[in-house]
Design a protein around this motif. Sequence first.
Motif, mmCIF file in Angstrom:
data_model
loop_
_atom_site.group_PDB
_atom_site.id
_atom_site.type_symbol
_atom_site.label_atom_id
_atom_site.label_comp_id
_atom_site.label_asym_id
_atom_site.label_seq_id
_atom_site.Cartn_x
_atom_site.Cartn_y
_atom_site.Cartn_z
ATOM 1 N N PHE A 171 0.831 -1.200 0.000
ATOM 2 C CA PHE A 171 0.000 0.000 0.000
ATOM 3 C C PHE A 171 0.869 1.253 0.000
ATOM 4 O O PHE A 171 1.741 1.401 0.851
ATOM 5 C CB PHE A 171 -0.897 0.043 1.239
ATOM 6 N N MET A 172 0.574 2.144 -0.929
ATOM 7 C CA MET A 172 1.131 3.487 -0.880
ATOM 8 C C MET A 172 0.194 4.417 -0.105
ATOM 9 O O MET A 172 0.512 5.592 0.092
ATOM 10 C CB MET A 172 1.345 4.014 -2.299
ATOM 11 N N ALA A 173 -0.937 3.888 0.316
ATOM 12 C CA ALA A 173 -1.945 4.640 1.057
ATOM 13 C C ALA A 173 -1.996 4.155 2.509
ATOM 14 O O ALA A 173 -1.331 3.194 2.881
ATOM 15 C CB ALA A 173 -3.308 4.467 0.394
ATOM 16 N N TYR A 174 -2.811 4.837 3.319
ATOM 17 C CA TYR A 174 -3.105 4.493 4.711
ATOM 18 C C TYR A 174 -1.865 4.534 5.609
ATOM 19 O O TYR A 174 -1.476 3.530 6.217
ATOM 20 C CB TYR A 174 -3.770 3.117 4.820
ATOM 21 N N PRO A 175 -1.214 5.701 5.705
ATOM 22 C CA PRO A 175 -0.078 5.825 6.624
ATOM 23 C C PRO A 175 -0.455 5.420 8.048
ATOM 24 O O PRO A 175 -1.546 5.714 8.529
ATOM 25 C CB PRO A 175 0.252 7.330 6.558
ATOM 26 N N GLY A 176 0.456 4.729 8.698
ATOM 27 C CA GLY A 176 0.250 4.302 10.067
ATOM 28 C C GLY A 176 -0.483 2.992 10.207
ATOM 29 O O GLY A 176 -0.595 2.454 11.308
ATOM 30 N N VAL A 177 -0.959 2.436 9.071
ATOM 31 C CA VAL A 177 -1.674 1.160 9.140
ATOM 32 C C VAL A 177 -1.045 0.162 8.164
ATOM 33 O O VAL A 177 -0.335 -0.740 8.569
ATOM 34 C CB VAL A 177 -3.177 1.343 8.855
ATOM 35 N N PHE A 178 -1.302 0.352 6.864
ATOM 36 C CA PHE A 178 -0.767 -0.571 5.860
ATOM 37 C C PHE A 178 0.359 0.042 5.032
ATOM 38 O O PHE A 178 1.010 -0.657 4.256
ATOM 39 C CB PHE A 178 -1.875 -1.009 4.894
ATOM 40 N N TYR A 179 0.571 1.314 5.155
ATOM 41 C CA TYR A 179 1.485 2.061 4.286
ATOM 42 C C TYR A 179 2.904 1.503 4.310
ATOM 43 O O TYR A 179 3.456 1.185 5.358
ATOM 44 C CB TYR A 179 1.500 3.521 4.737
ATOM 45 N N ALA A 203 -2.198 2.019 -5.377
ATOM 46 C CA ALA A 203 -1.418 3.183 -5.790
ATOM 47 C C ALA A 203 -2.191 4.473 -5.543
ATOM 48 O O ALA A 203 -2.971 4.927 -6.383
ATOM 49 C CB ALA A 203 -1.037 3.052 -7.269
ATOM 50 N N GLU A 204 -1.988 5.055 -4.375
ATOM 51 C CA GLU A 204 -2.443 6.398 -4.042
ATOM 52 C C GLU A 204 -1.400 7.000 -3.104
ATOM 53 O O GLU A 204 -0.857 6.299 -2.251
ATOM 54 C CB GLU A 204 -3.779 6.394 -3.298
ATOM 55 N N ASN A 205 -1.142 8.278 -3.254
ATOM 56 C CA ASN A 205 -0.165 8.936 -2.398
ATOM 57 C C ASN A 205 -0.812 9.253 -1.048
ATOM 58 O O ASN A 205 -1.413 10.308 -0.846
ATOM 59 C CB ASN A 205 0.346 10.217 -3.069
ATOM 60 N N GLY A 206 -0.689 8.313 -0.126
ATOM 61 C CA GLY A 206 -1.376 8.429 1.152
ATOM 62 C C GLY A 206 -0.874 9.550 2.027
ATOM 63 O O GLY A 206 -1.654 10.137 2.798
ATOM 64 N N ILE A 207 0.408 9.896 1.929
ATOM 65 C CA ILE A 207 0.959 10.990 2.733
ATOM 66 C C ILE A 207 0.298 12.302 2.341
ATOM 67 O O ILE A 207 -0.146 13.088 3.187
ATOM 68 C CB ILE A 207 2.481 11.076 2.547
ATOM 69 N N GLY A 301 -24.500 9.248 0.180
ATOM 70 C CA GLY A 301 -23.224 9.093 -0.507
ATOM 71 C C GLY A 301 -22.253 8.177 0.206
ATOM 72 O O GLY A 301 -21.326 7.631 -0.408
ATOM 73 N N ALA A 302 -22.448 7.967 1.510
ATOM 74 C CA ALA A 302 -21.552 7.090 2.273
ATOM 75 C C ALA A 302 -21.572 5.667 1.747
ATOM 76 O O ALA A 302 -20.581 4.924 1.895
ATOM 77 C CB ALA A 302 -21.947 7.101 3.752
ATOM 78 N N LYS A 303 -22.679 5.267 1.139
ATOM 79 C CA LYS A 303 -22.777 3.917 0.588
ATOM 80 C C LYS A 303 -21.721 3.674 -0.484
ATOM 81 O O LYS A 303 -21.364 2.520 -0.756
ATOM 82 C CB LYS A 303 -24.166 3.697 -0.012
ATOM 83 N N TYR A 304 -21.217 4.735 -1.085
ATOM 84 C CA TYR A 304 -20.333 4.614 -2.244
ATOM 85 C C TYR A 304 -18.893 4.988 -1.926
ATOM 86 O O TYR A 304 -18.086 5.175 -2.832
ATOM 87 C CB TYR A 304 -20.870 5.497 -3.382
ATOM 88 N N VAL A 305 -18.579 5.098 -0.638
ATOM 89 C CA VAL A 305 -17.206 5.429 -0.236
ATOM 90 C C VAL A 305 -16.332 4.189 -0.355
ATOM 91 O O VAL A 305 -16.577 3.159 0.296
ATOM 92 C CB VAL A 305 -17.178 5.991 1.197
ATOM 93 N N CYS A 306 -15.325 4.281 -1.202
ATOM 94 C CA CYS A 306 -14.340 3.206 -1.374
ATOM 95 C C CYS A 306 -13.039 3.861 -1.816
ATOM 96 O O CYS A 306 -13.015 5.032 -2.183
ATOM 97 C CB CYS A 306 -14.817 2.180 -2.415
ATOM 98 N N SER A 307 -11.954 3.119 -1.772
ATOM 99 C CA SER A 307 -10.663 3.666 -2.191
ATOM 100 C C SER A 307 -9.931 2.646 -3.070
ATOM 101 O O SER A 307 -9.830 1.484 -2.682
ATOM 102 C CB SER A 307 -9.796 3.988 -0.974
ATOM 103 N N THR A 308 -9.463 3.081 -4.215
ATOM 104 C CA THR A 308 -9.546 4.416 -4.784
ATOM 105 C C THR A 308 -11.013 4.841 -4.901
ATOM 106 O O THR A 308 -11.892 4.000 -4.971
ATOM 107 C CB THR A 308 -8.888 4.451 -6.170
ATOM 108 N N PRO A 309 -11.267 6.174 -4.944
ATOM 109 C CA PRO A 309 -12.655 6.626 -4.906
ATOM 110 C C PRO A 309 -13.315 6.589 -6.284
ATOM 111 O O PRO A 309 -12.648 6.466 -7.317
ATOM 112 C CB PRO A 309 -12.526 8.061 -4.412
ATOM 113 N N LEU A 310 -14.622 6.728 -6.278
ATOM 114 C CA LEU A 310 -15.338 6.930 -7.532
ATOM 115 C C LEU A 310 -14.888 8.242 -8.156
ATOM 116 O O LEU A 310 -14.566 9.213 -7.464
ATOM 117 C CB LEU A 310 -16.843 6.950 -7.285
ATOM 118 N N ARG A 311 -14.866 8.251 -9.484
ATOM 119 C CA ARG A 311 -14.397 9.413 -10.234
ATOM 120 C C ARG A 311 -15.553 10.035 -11.029
ATOM 121 O O ARG A 311 -16.602 9.400 -11.210
ATOM 122 C CB ARG A 311 -13.290 8.991 -11.204
ATOM 123 N N PRO A 312 -15.376 11.250 -11.546
ATOM 124 C CA PRO A 312 -16.376 11.817 -12.441
ATOM 125 C C PRO A 312 -16.664 10.884 -13.611
ATOM 126 O O PRO A 312 -15.794 10.123 -14.066
ATOM 127 C CB PRO A 312 -15.723 13.122 -12.904
#
Length: 480
Positions: A171-179, A203-207, A301-312
């Motif tokens: 993970f490049m995301a979630y600093p302090g957990v999986f990063y 692949a997301e820049n979690g920092i 909108g909380a039903k659709y929260v995921c990462s990477t997030p939904l895009r336009p």
Amino acid sequence: MTRTLIQNGLVITATEEIHADVLIEGERVVALAATGSATAEAWTAERVIDATGHYVIPGGVDAHTHIGFGPDPVPDKMGRSSAFGGTAASDTFETGTRAAAWGGTTTIVDFAVQPVGGSLREGLDAWHAKAEGNCAVDYAFHTIVSDVNDAVLKEMDALVDSGESTSFKLFMAYPGVFYSDDGRILRAMQRGALNGGLTMMHAENGIAIDVLVEQALAAGKTDPRYHGEVRRELLEAEATHRAVKLAQVAGSPLYVVHVSAASALAEIAKARDEGLPVFGETCPQYLFLSTDNLAEPGFEGAKYVCSTPLRPREHQAALWRGLRTDDLQVVSTDHCPFCFVGQKELGRGDFSKIPNGLPGVENRMDLLHQAVVEGRISRRRWVEIACTAPARMFGLHPRKGTVAPGADADLVVYDPVAVQTVSAATHHMNVDYSAYEGRQLTGRVRTVLSRGAVVLDDGQWLGRAGHGSFLRRGTCGYLG
């Protein structure tokens, strides 16, 4: 040994379509013959399944699920329990694999999580304990590497050699957990280059994302839609570019999970054009949902929260194009369900505390068939991205993902003209909402066989917990 004969269907694989009968003995396909041929006419079996007017396809392979996930190990540096709210996925291996079968998926690959400070073995043992005796279909495990050190690198070698886990997610995301920082990622990739393991990358820049989260909350921007705004497309593209370059330095293959953005896909396409062993996966949510869903009124909108997030919505065209051109090879679900009531609600007043994840393991095959109906992909490409490519990518082909002599008899008799309306009221996932509620789809599963056993037929569940077997895997079938 029980013989089963599937007659009169259109057999579709990644490479061909043929009106053929399929003969099964025990758990394996033993022969195919053109319908009406002398060979097919001579076959007899204890069980005959008529597939007239239906497709006969391989069972789906969902190579990215989090059915056994949670609760989170530790809070992150901002006091949040990473992206998952300190809660566990609402599906168990029993409910999740049963729902998968209802949707035509007969193999899942879930993620065993290494505890920080612990070993890969500890994570795998925990996931084996959750899954053994509970799965309705076959299953395998990737390993999430959350703490790279010398002992873990040696464990990776042993897991690849034994086939227990031949793919490793960082993970490049979630600093302090999986990063993992770039140095740890590079070391893991170097090991994969030597032992044949496939590196999977979130692949997301979690920092940088954490900075934007803090700034948004300080400005009073707390609604679910801000989850998508702070996890910016450019930060997915930047991380994807960095992952590609680290893999290039290490000389290792790279599989980028849940690609959601056109610019991130462009980084993968560029790497592939340069001949690098870089692969990409997207998910139905990025093909069919958008930031419009994240912005639904109230807290919906909380039903659709995921990462990477939904895009336009405009990103969808690029992703479909990537699937057609093979810059994206696989569609998996990233199935990680949390109920709206009692779980997603943990983030009321603070979008960063909404558990990240969507339900979808039951919907993937049908949603992708809708894309066939709409002319976005061909029938053979449907089978390839949902069945064959994930099996090949993760060392399960040709046992899984195809209809051929010697393959496991994981087969789906699919009705291409049946019309269904997706709803939480009728789905089988253990979650109180559907991300695709009210969507009308053409096509649905009629009969499902898992290793020759009929587990679903015409709306009747015939399977059982414990039927599913753990699968040891080879290495990536796209590498040499």
